[in-house]
Design an enzyme around this catalytic site. Sequence first.
Site, PDB file in Angstrom:
ATOM      1  N   TRP A 130       0.820  -1.213   0.000  1.00 51.24           N
ATOM      2  CA  TRP A 130       0.000   0.000   0.000  1.00 51.24           C
ATOM      3  C   TRP A 130       0.847   1.253   0.000  1.00 51.24           C
ATOM      4  O   TRP A 130       0.498   2.249  -0.638  1.00 51.24           O
ATOM      5  CB  TRP A 130      -1.008  -0.030   1.141  1.00 51.24           C
ATOM      6  N   ASP A 138      -1.694   6.948   6.464  1.00 57.40           N
ATOM      7  CA  ASP A 138      -2.754   6.078   5.952  1.00 57.40           C
ATOM      8  C   ASP A 138      -3.026   5.039   7.032  1.00 57.40           C
ATOM      9  O   ASP A 138      -2.222   4.146   7.278  1.00 57.40           O
ATOM     10  CB  ASP A 138      -2.296   5.408   4.648  1.00 57.40           C
ATOM     11  N   LYS A 197     -12.696  -1.527   6.772  1.00 54.93           N
ATOM     12  CA  LYS A 197     -11.963  -2.490   7.584  1.00 54.93           C
ATOM     13  C   LYS A 197     -12.336  -2.348   9.064  1.00 54.93           C
ATOM     14  O   LYS A 197     -12.738  -3.300   9.697  1.00 54.93           O
ATOM     15  CB  LYS A 197     -10.463  -2.317   7.373  1.00 54.93           C
TER      16      LYS A 197
END
Length: 362
Positions: A103, A173, A197
């Site tokens: 990511w 993030d 999530k």
Amino acid sequence: MTKRAYNFNAGPAALPLEVLRRAQEEFVEYQGIGMSIMEISHRSAQYEKLNEDTQSLLKELFSIPDGYKTLFLQGGASTQFAMIPMNFLKAGQTAYYVHTGAWASKAIKEAKLIGETAIAASSEADNFTRIPDLSGLQLGDHAAYLHITSNETIGGAQFVQYPDTGSVPLIGDMSSDILCRPVDVSKFAMIYAGAQKNLGPSGVTVVILREDLLQDTPKGIPTMLRYDTHTKGNSLYNTPPVYSVYMVNLVLQWIKENGGVAAMEKRNREKTSLIYQAIDQSGGFYRGVVQPEYRSLMNITFRMENEELEKKFVKESEQHGFVGLKGHRDVGGLRASTYNAVPFEACEALASFMADFQKRNG
């Protein structure tokens, strides 16, 4: 009620059963208004109250200081990868990134399209099995910001401590670990997270933004990709993902009712320790991917002797009611995502299944 699966999906992921039941009760009619929450105008008093209540709940639970704006945006964290450099990387500056895996790599790739980008530290040489040491971090005089990925969903490595960047804005993030533990938000200039999530269903991205970052936004940025557009409109410039924000509100209420973020961390450590113990006490039958001190509370990654055995594990686990244990297609292996809403009993059941599988196949 039918038996629910042991849901270890990486995202969209498990939601609290209490939240689903409440949403079910309110699905047709929301708070006596004669309509579903999905049918009301985002300009209505009812939605404006929901929007503000959700912002207030997040501020309370995450201890967000004054001087920050909370936004509910669309396009996922992946859109933030581009919006961040578009808004904050000016000519003559460099955006710095800590490279910790898949990511982080995607965020770096987008930033390079916008302007000068540099990797401040990387764990690539160790196959992203750890978080780089940032204690001696040196950023250039013209640093626009430092970006980190707090938890790598695919690889399973998580920051234990966050770096002190001084006057350089720190951007995080936190898509896969927001609200899994208390965080000193004041260390960050910006935190963002896709909801699917730990916060709710897909469709909304939470952005927590320090207001001083909004000064001198470049003029050439399209309207919808400007943070000042959304702060001025209080996330209501265009039609928001109403139902997703509603679900985030219910999840935040559930966290509050269950003791807040500190209680989430205690529960997460207790339940994930069951699975990590099953790995560590297997005599090498299961092998953790990440170095122990950087193991994630949210995404447990592990391997076995060969891929055939891993495929057998996944197939048998599905027959026993487990979902989502196959590793990401880019890296293979096995992964159990143990987000806040995954109950202790599911982790207990997985640890038991792992022991039994080893007994039969070891």
